[in-house]
Design an enzyme around this catalytic site. Sequence first.
Site: not given
Length: 260
Positions: A12, A14-15, A37, A41, A113, A203
């Site tokens: 979480e 911004g990857k 990808k 998950t 992750g 954003g």
Amino acid sequence: MPVLMVSGTGTEIGKTVVTSAIAAAAVAAGRSVAVLKPAQTGVGPQEPGDAAEAVRLAGPSVTAVELARYPEPLAPDTAARRSGLATLSPAQIAEAAQRLSQDHDLVLVEGAGGLLVRFDEAGHTLADGARLLGAPTLLVAQAGLGTLSSTTLAAEALRARGLTGLGVVVGSWPRNPDLAARCNLADLTKSSGLPLLGAVPEGSGTLAPDRFRASAPTWLAEPLSGTWSADSFLSTWPPPPFTPADAPSPTRANPSPAGV
């Protein structure tokens, strides 16, 4: 650089938005792009995943491929075990990326992750896929407190495995960065030993796709098909000079008894 691994220093941060921005900048530069990808998950069977989000933001010319999907938002190995589904091996990831590289100028492999999240019971990670491919890895980092340690640890993990770290991109640069974020921006390169290659405004993933595509090159440096300059950006957000009057009063959580 036909294949680029995109990993994070955590989750979480911004990857996916960074991956989408790299794809958009590469398309704008006239390159054909695929986003792979390996393990998605925490997404249901009919829900769009991260690769689909990259297509939405970067444009329909981007090819999206997903190898495995697990319903719970957990590490791929854990999510696969709990769901009874097959895990992924580094060889499968490398084979898929190599296949895509035959028809695309750039293949972006977005991990799940952080760099050392387990993909299977043997403990294989995205780093093992990078080793098989001989591909560089981009680290996406957060802006605030803790990022110097986590980014440096990830960079050291790459070097310990003989892998190439391409650089660091801040995945969500705050609209009003605090002192920690501004100091971290100046210290990330020194701490991690990797160049700073971009800062994506927070954003950005909520922008209309056409605006996202037009703006993406301005968030990324030249190695990522962008026009962003680390020196120029750093000059915009210099840490303010320290003055003793600004320092908080010292406190002691567990004061000692008087006379000790």
